[in-house]
Scaffold this active site. Structure first.
Site, PDB file in Angstrom:
ATOM      1  N   GLY A  15       9.822 -54.301 -21.555  1.00 36.18           N
ATOM      2  CA  GLY A  15      11.001 -54.530 -20.719  1.00 36.18           C
ATOM      3  C   GLY A  15      12.313 -54.040 -21.314  1.00 36.18           C
ATOM      4  O   GLY A  15      13.377 -54.578 -21.000  1.00 36.18           O
ATOM      5  N   MET A  93       2.404 -51.144 -14.889  1.00 40.63           N
ATOM      6  CA  MET A  93       1.197 -50.356 -15.128  1.00 40.63           C
ATOM      7  C   MET A  93       0.160 -50.544 -14.021  1.00 40.63           C
ATOM      8  O   MET A  93      -1.009 -50.807 -14.291  1.00 40.63           O
ATOM      9  CB  MET A  93       0.605 -50.712 -16.500  1.00 40.63           C
ATOM     10  N   HIS A 112       9.891 -42.213 -15.473  1.00 41.24           N
ATOM     11  CA  HIS A 112       8.736 -41.617 -16.156  1.00 41.24           C
ATOM     12  C   HIS A 112       9.224 -40.870 -17.397  1.00 41.24           C
ATOM     13  O   HIS A 112      10.215 -40.131 -17.319  1.00 41.24           O
ATOM     14  CB  HIS A 112       8.017 -40.657 -15.191  1.00 41.24           C
ATOM     15  N   GLU A 146       1.606 -40.553  -4.175  1.00 39.42           N
ATOM     16  CA  GLU A 146       0.949 -39.910  -5.322  1.00 39.42           C
ATOM     17  C   GLU A 146       1.626 -40.356  -6.608  1.00 39.42           C
ATOM     18  O   GLU A 146       2.851 -40.541  -6.639  1.00 39.42           O
ATOM     19  CB  GLU A 146       1.046 -38.387  -5.195  1.00 39.42           C
TER      20      GLU A 146
HETATM   21  C1  GRF Z   1       8.986 -46.447 -20.125  1.00 39.69           C
HETATM   22  O1  GRF Z   1       8.818 -45.489 -21.123  1.00 39.69           O
HETATM   23  C2  GRF Z   1       8.853 -45.838 -18.773  1.00 39.69           C
HETATM   24  O2  GRF Z   1       9.194 -44.493 -18.731  1.00 39.69           O
HETATM   25  C3  GRF Z   1       7.393 -46.005 -18.445  1.00 39.69           C
HETATM   26  O3  GRF Z   1       7.053 -47.239 -19.023  1.00 39.69           O
HETATM   27  C4  GRF Z   1       7.872 -47.494 -20.142  1.00 39.69           C
HETATM   28  C5  GRF Z   1       8.412 -48.898 -20.042  1.00 39.69           C
HETATM   29  O4  GRF Z   1       9.089 -49.257 -21.213  1.00 39.69           O
HETATM   30  N1  GRF Z   1       7.194 -45.956 -17.024  1.00 39.69           N
HETATM   31  P1  GRF Z   1       9.834 -50.653 -21.333  1.00 39.69           P
HETATM   32  O5  GRF Z   1       8.805 -51.743 -21.068  1.00 39.69           O
HETATM   33  O6  GRF Z   1      10.962 -50.670 -20.360  1.00 39.69           O
HETATM   34  O7  GRF Z   1      10.305 -50.679 -22.750  1.00 39.69           O
END
Ligand code: GRF
Length: 221
Positions: A15, A93, A112, A146
């Site tokens: 987070g 995720m 991303h 997608e």
């Molecule tokens: C980030 O690197 C984002 O690009 C990817 O997931 C990661 C989340 O990181 N989708 P965090 O939990 O906000 O530190």
């Protein structure tokens, strides 16, 4: 004063991007409020972080749901209960379904850790290193059906250095994520964003036309 944009943040991990949003709101650079944080992982660092900041936090375990669609229906219900305007995926995720996308059309954002369309999917920094790319970066995009594919709202480039490891690169990529995500959401909060097919049209958003990142850096001419 218009109502601040109500964000619903979905996460599964530490987070740090949520933290960047919390900090930007506190600093007055993001006209939004975090209406709810939703996680599919009960012990995610992001859940503890959200609670520490007194944010409404809901854990929805995916194991308990019969299908992805049923899961997303619960997510939509929770987002609606909290009056969410914009859904912000921040290290969530799970693949989202049309159940969520139809409930929030052009209102679901993702970040991303690569310059899409390069290196979609998992381990984007590792993919960039293995490929031998010299520049990678960060993409904030609207989510479509997608993975890592929808219209691109903002990107930031990060050079790959000769002694980089996945961990070192990840730190520099995340630093840019933490700048770019609040900024991109502020563009929406201030009504400067319109999605036109694959293109995102921005009103009054600056870009230095001579700005360039080259790696290696050529001599000045
Ligand atoms: C980030 O690197 C984002 O690009 C990817 O997931 C990661 C989340 O990181 N989708 P965090 O939990 O906000 O530190």
């Amino acid at each position: 004063m218009p109502e601040p944009l109500a964000l619903g943040v979905l996460l599964s991990g530490s987070g740090t991007n949520l933290q960047a949003l919390i900090d930007a709101i506190a600093a007055g650079t993001l006209d939004a409020r975090i209406a709810v944080v939703i996680s599919n992982v009960p012990d995610a660092g992001g859940v503890a972080r959200a609670r520490r900041h007194g944010l409404p936090t809901v854990v929805l375990r995916h194991g308990e749901m019969p299908s992805r669609e049923a899961y997303d229906a619960r997510v939509v219900e929770t987002l609606r209960e909290h009056g969410v305007d914009l859904v912000v995926l921040a290290g969530f995720m799970r693949l989202v379904t049309t159940v969520l996308l139809r409930a929030f059309p052009a209102r679901v954002l993702n970040i991303h850790p690569a310059l899409l369309p390069a290196f979609p999917g998992l381990h984007a920094e590792r993919q960039a290193l293995v490929h031998g790319a010299r520049i990678t970066g960060v993409t904030v995009h609207f989510v479509d059906e997608e993975t890592d594919h929808g219209p691109i709202l903002a990107q930031a480039a990060v050079p790959i250095l000769p002694d980089d490891t996945e961990e070192k690169l990840h730190v520099r990529v995340q630093r840019q994520e933490h700048r770019l995500y609040p900024f991109a959401i502020q563009l929406i909060a201030t009504g400067r964003v319109r999605v036109d097919g694959r293109r995102v049209l921005l009103r009054d958003a600056a870009c230095a036309i001579d700005a360039v990142l080259a790696n290696p850096t050529p001599p000045a001419t």
